[in-house]
Write a protein that holds these residues in place. Sequence first.
Motif, PDB file in Angstrom:
ATOM      1  N   ASN A  66       0.815  -1.211   0.000  1.00 55.59           N
ATOM      2  CA  ASN A  66       0.000   0.000   0.000  1.00 55.59           C
ATOM      3  C   ASN A  66       0.850   1.264   0.000  1.00 55.59           C
ATOM      4  N   LEU A  67       2.007   1.211   0.614  1.00 57.87           N
ATOM      5  CA  LEU A  67       2.935   2.344   0.584  1.00 57.87           C
ATOM      6  C   LEU A  67       3.539   2.514  -0.806  1.00 57.87           C
ATOM      7  N   LEU A  68       3.937   1.408  -1.425  1.00 56.87           N
ATOM      8  CA  LEU A  68       4.556   1.471  -2.751  1.00 56.87           C
ATOM      9  C   LEU A  68       3.588   1.995  -3.803  1.00 56.87           C
ATOM     10  N   SER A  69       2.295   1.688  -3.646  1.00 60.05           N
ATOM     11  CA  SER A  69       1.305   2.068  -4.651  1.00 60.05           C
ATOM     12  C   SER A  69       0.554   3.345  -4.317  1.00 60.05           C
ATOM     13  N   GLY A  70       0.852   3.978  -3.187  1.00 61.10           N
ATOM     14  CA  GLY A  70       0.248   5.258  -2.858  1.00 61.10           C
ATOM     15  C   GLY A  70      -1.058   5.186  -2.110  1.00 61.10           C
ATOM     16  N   PHE A  71      -1.508   3.989  -1.728  1.00 67.80           N
ATOM     17  CA  PHE A  71      -2.751   3.876  -0.973  1.00 67.80           C
ATOM     18  C   PHE A  71      -2.546   4.220   0.497  1.00 67.80           C
ATOM     19  N   LEU A  72      -1.309   4.269   0.942  1.00 65.69           N
ATOM     20  CA  LEU A  72      -0.951   4.768   2.265  1.00 65.69           C
ATOM     21  C   LEU A  72       0.202   5.749   2.118  1.00 65.69           C
ATOM     22  N   ARG A  73       0.229   6.761   2.975  1.00 64.51           N
ATOM     23  CA  ARG A  73       1.356   7.681   3.039  1.00 64.51           C
ATOM     24  C   ARG A  73       2.300   7.226   4.147  1.00 64.51           C
ATOM     25  N   PRO A  74       3.581   7.205   3.893  1.00 66.52           N
ATOM     26  CA  PRO A  74       4.512   6.775   4.948  1.00 66.52           C
ATOM     27  C   PRO A  74       4.591   7.780   6.083  1.00 66.52           C
ATOM     28  N   THR A  75       4.842   7.281   7.274  1.00 59.99           N
ATOM     29  CA  THR A  75       5.145   8.162   8.400  1.00 59.99           C
ATOM     30  C   THR A  75       6.466   8.873   8.164  1.00 59.99           C
ATOM     31  N   SER A  76       7.411   8.137   7.593  1.00 60.93           N
ATOM     32  CA  SER A  76       8.678   8.720   7.156  1.00 60.93           C
ATOM     33  C   SER A  76       9.262   7.835   6.074  1.00 60.93           C
ATOM     34  N   GLY A  77      10.237   8.372   5.351  1.00 59.75           N
ATOM     35  CA  GLY A  77      10.847   7.633   4.254  1.00 59.75           C
ATOM     36  C   GLY A  77      10.277   8.053   2.911  1.00 59.75           C
ATOM     37  N   GLU A  78      10.762   7.406   1.852  1.00 60.08           N
ATOM     38  CA  GLU A  78      10.396   7.773   0.495  1.00 60.08           C
ATOM     39  C   GLU A  78      10.164   6.537  -0.356  1.00 60.08           C
ATOM     40  N   GLN A 182      -3.558   0.256 -18.162  1.00 55.32           N
ATOM     41  CA  GLN A 182      -2.839   1.525 -17.995  1.00 55.32           C
ATOM     42  C   GLN A 182      -1.401   1.449 -18.512  1.00 55.32           C
ATOM     43  N   ASP A 183      -1.075   0.383 -19.236  1.00 54.70           N
ATOM     44  CA  ASP A 183       0.277   0.197 -19.778  1.00 54.70           C
ATOM     45  C   ASP A 183       1.346   0.377 -18.709  1.00 54.70           C
ATOM     46  N   PRO A 184       1.265  -0.347 -17.608  1.00 54.98           N
ATOM     47  CA  PRO A 184       2.224  -0.118 -16.520  1.00 54.98           C
ATOM     48  C   PRO A 184       3.625  -0.579 -16.893  1.00 54.98           C
ATOM     49  N   ARG A 185       4.593   0.175 -16.411  1.00 53.41           N
ATOM     50  CA  ARG A 185       5.982  -0.280 -16.493  1.00 53.41           C
ATOM     51  C   ARG A 185       6.319  -1.140 -15.289  1.00 53.41           C
ATOM     52  N   VAL A 186       5.593  -0.915 -14.178  1.00 56.59           N
ATOM     53  CA  VAL A 186       5.758  -1.711 -12.964  1.00 56.59           C
ATOM     54  C   VAL A 186       4.379  -2.201 -12.546  1.00 56.59           C
ATOM     55  N   LEU A 187       4.252  -3.519 -12.344  1.00 56.67           N
ATOM     56  CA  LEU A 187       2.970  -4.119 -11.983  1.00 56.67           C
ATOM     57  C   LEU A 187       3.113  -4.812 -10.637  1.00 56.67           C
ATOM     58  N   LEU A 188       2.254  -4.439  -9.669  1.00 59.52           N
ATOM     59  CA  LEU A 188       2.246  -5.028  -8.332  1.00 59.52           C
ATOM     60  C   LEU A 188       1.074  -5.991  -8.231  1.00 59.52           C
TER      61      LEU A 188
END
Length: 268
Positions: A66-78, A182-188
Motif C-alpha cells: 500500500n505504501l509502494l502504490s500510494g494507498f498509504l502515506r509513509p510516516t517517514s521515508g520515500e 494503464q500500460d504499466p511499467r511496474v505491476l504489483l
Amino acid sequence: MTAASAAAQVPGNLPDPSPGVALEARHLVKEFRGFRATNDVTLQIHGGEIHAIIGPNGAGKTTLFNLLSGFLRPTSGEVRLFGERIDTLPPHQIVRRGLSRSFQISSVFPTMTVRENVLVALQSPTPLPGQFWTPLSRLEALGPRADAILASVGLGDAPNRPAADLSHGEKRQLEIGISLTQDPRVLLLDEPTSGMGSEGIARVIALVRQVARGRTVVLVEHNMSVVAQLADRITVLQYGGVIASGRYDDVRRDPRVIEAYLGEEAHG
C-alpha cells in the motif's frame, strides 16, 4: 564503518538509484497509533525482474504494498519510481507514471461483462469518465484494445460473460487484465494465486511470466513453490523490517528466513 556506508544508513542520504532501478523504498516507516507496521524498509527492485515479497502473517507485506502504490502515506521515508519520488502523490497520479496494482480481494464489477470491465478501466485516462452523458457506444473506440488485453490474459473467448460468473482463477486473470489497461511499467500483484487449486496456479504462473515481458513485476505471495518458479529476487519481511534479500536459492538457506518463515519447507 566507512563514511559512505554510514551515510547510506541515514534517511535521505541514500545514493541516487542506478538507471536499472525501477522501484525503490528508502527507509520506509508506517505507524498506526504507535504500532510500526513497516520499520525502516529499504529495498531496490530492478527493471525487468520479477521480485517477490514474502514473510509470515503480520510481517508488513500488505502495508508495504500500500505504501509502494500510494494507498498509504509513509510516516517517514520515500518511495521512488524510476528515480521520481511518488509517495507524496495520490494513487491515480502514480498509475499515470507507470505503476499499477491488483488486490488480494477481488475488485471486478460483478454485474458487468468481462469486456465491459476492461473498457471501463481503459477509459479512465481519457476525458470520458467526466462525461457521464456520453453514450456507451463511444467506448467502442476502445474495443480493439480491450479485446487484445482479454486475449493476452486468456479471456479472449469470454468477453460477454458476466464477471460474477467467472471462477476465482478467471477473476484473477481479469484483474491482471484490468491492471494492464494503464500500460504499466511496474505491476504489483497482491497474492495472485490465493485460494487456487493446482490448475489455476499453473495458469497464473504462465500469465505472470507473459505479462512480465518488458515490464517489472512485484508480487506478494505465500506459495513458496510459486515464488521459486517465478521470482528473480526475493525480499523477506519480519516484524515490519527486511531480514533478507537476494536470489531464491540464497535466501531460502538464510538461517533468519528459515526461523522466521520457511522452516523445514526450505529444505524440501
